[in-house]
Design an enzyme around this catalytic site. Sequence first.
Site, PDB file in Angstrom:
ATOM      1  N   ARG A 157     -35.089  -0.645 -15.497  1.00 35.41           N
ATOM      2  CA  ARG A 157     -33.645  -0.683 -15.745  1.00 35.41           C
ATOM      3  C   ARG A 157     -33.125  -2.118 -15.708  1.00 35.41           C
ATOM      4  NH1 ARG A 157     -34.601   3.696 -12.243  1.00 35.41           N
ATOM      5  NH2 ARG A 157     -34.082   5.719 -13.136  1.00 35.41           N
ATOM      6  N   ASP A 179     -30.530  10.305  -8.821  1.00 34.18           N
ATOM      7  CA  ASP A 179     -31.668  10.183  -7.909  1.00 34.18           C
ATOM      8  C   ASP A 179     -31.539  11.181  -6.758  1.00 34.18           C
ATOM      9  OD1 ASP A 179     -32.692   7.436  -9.062  1.00 34.18           O
ATOM     10  OD2 ASP A 179     -30.548   7.208  -8.671  1.00 34.18           O
ATOM     11  N   ARG A 192     -32.406  14.627  -7.970  1.00 33.80           N
ATOM     12  CA  ARG A 192     -33.863  14.763  -8.068  1.00 33.80           C
ATOM     13  C   ARG A 192     -34.489  14.944  -6.689  1.00 33.80           C
ATOM     14  NH1 ARG A 192     -34.090   9.719 -12.339  1.00 33.80           N
ATOM     15  NH2 ARG A 192     -33.954  10.965 -14.264  1.00 33.80           N
ATOM     16  N   HIS A 247     -29.962   2.008  -8.341  1.00 34.54           N
ATOM     17  CA  HIS A 247     -30.472   3.084  -9.192  1.00 34.54           C
ATOM     18  C   HIS A 247     -31.676   2.510  -9.927  1.00 34.54           C
ATOM     19  CE1 HIS A 247     -30.922   6.358 -11.927  1.00 34.54           C
ATOM     20  NE2 HIS A 247     -30.491   5.677 -12.983  1.00 34.54           N
TER      21      HIS A 247
END
Length: 318
Positions: free
Chosen positions: A92, A152, A155, A179
Amino acid sequence: MKIEKGNKVVLIGDGAVGSSYAFAVVAQGLADELVIIDLDEAKVKGDVADLNHSAPYGDSPVKVKAGSYEDCSNADLIVITAGAAQKPGETRLDLVEKNTKIFKDIVTKIMSTGFNGIFLIATNPVDVLSYVTQKVSGLPKAQVIGSGTILDTARFKFELAQEFGVSPWSVDAQIIGEHGDSELAIWSQANIAGQPLYNLLNDNPDKQHRIDEIFTNTRDAAYEIIQSKGATYYGIAMGLVRITQAILKNQNVVLPVSSYLEGEYKQEDVYIGVPTLINRNGAVKVYETQLNSEESEKFENSAIILKDMQNKIKQLIA
């Protein structure tokens, strides 16, 4: 009677994440009006027609239309999903310079309309781009929110729910920090159906070896999905919808989003994923979850990584 606060949402970016978010907003009837802006005007036109045809079966009618930046002037919430996409093998943070330039242009155009609502940022690297948005817009920190670690955390809850045979709704656990690769799980505060996770592990030592695997599955989920189908979009779209609900319905709910820190968690001048109270005024209060020494060290490391990225792009937003 004049309505001071409406429910007008402007979505900028009609790619996989944006269109998934738009569908969920219409299906749940979250907004009075949804305006979609994208460089691909033909796709927007098609999606607008398709979404309007689905509206009769939504929870309540949503007016959907294609728009331009002029529509931002009286928006209550602007959701930005536009930007360069994350490619297989790319982190990212690799995206930071490309998307900083894109965001500076987008946010400058929005602010020129007189916009004074709330920004919700989803484009990666989301923490750094939330920082860019706040600095370029000049809006108070509460009015710029990043999706942070909301996906996140989802998950993480899913992995723990699978392991312990309960619904994700019965799992209270959070991922905080960047993140991205330096995120961390708050194991010390996690509980399953009200029972501290550490107690459950002590009662069932066979599960202790799964801890590292559960976190790895959480942290690396995006890479596996991207490798399989090119992008992640359903999970983050639902996370954005959850934040949208909290804002437009003034829910005063605490969610793990990217917020600007001014001393909380001993950090300054950084956007990072932390539990934050969300309501109609935006990200109004950061909650400092008690961390053990290992978690505190990992959080500090995550903040250092993000600050380093912020420093690298400061000249781009000056």
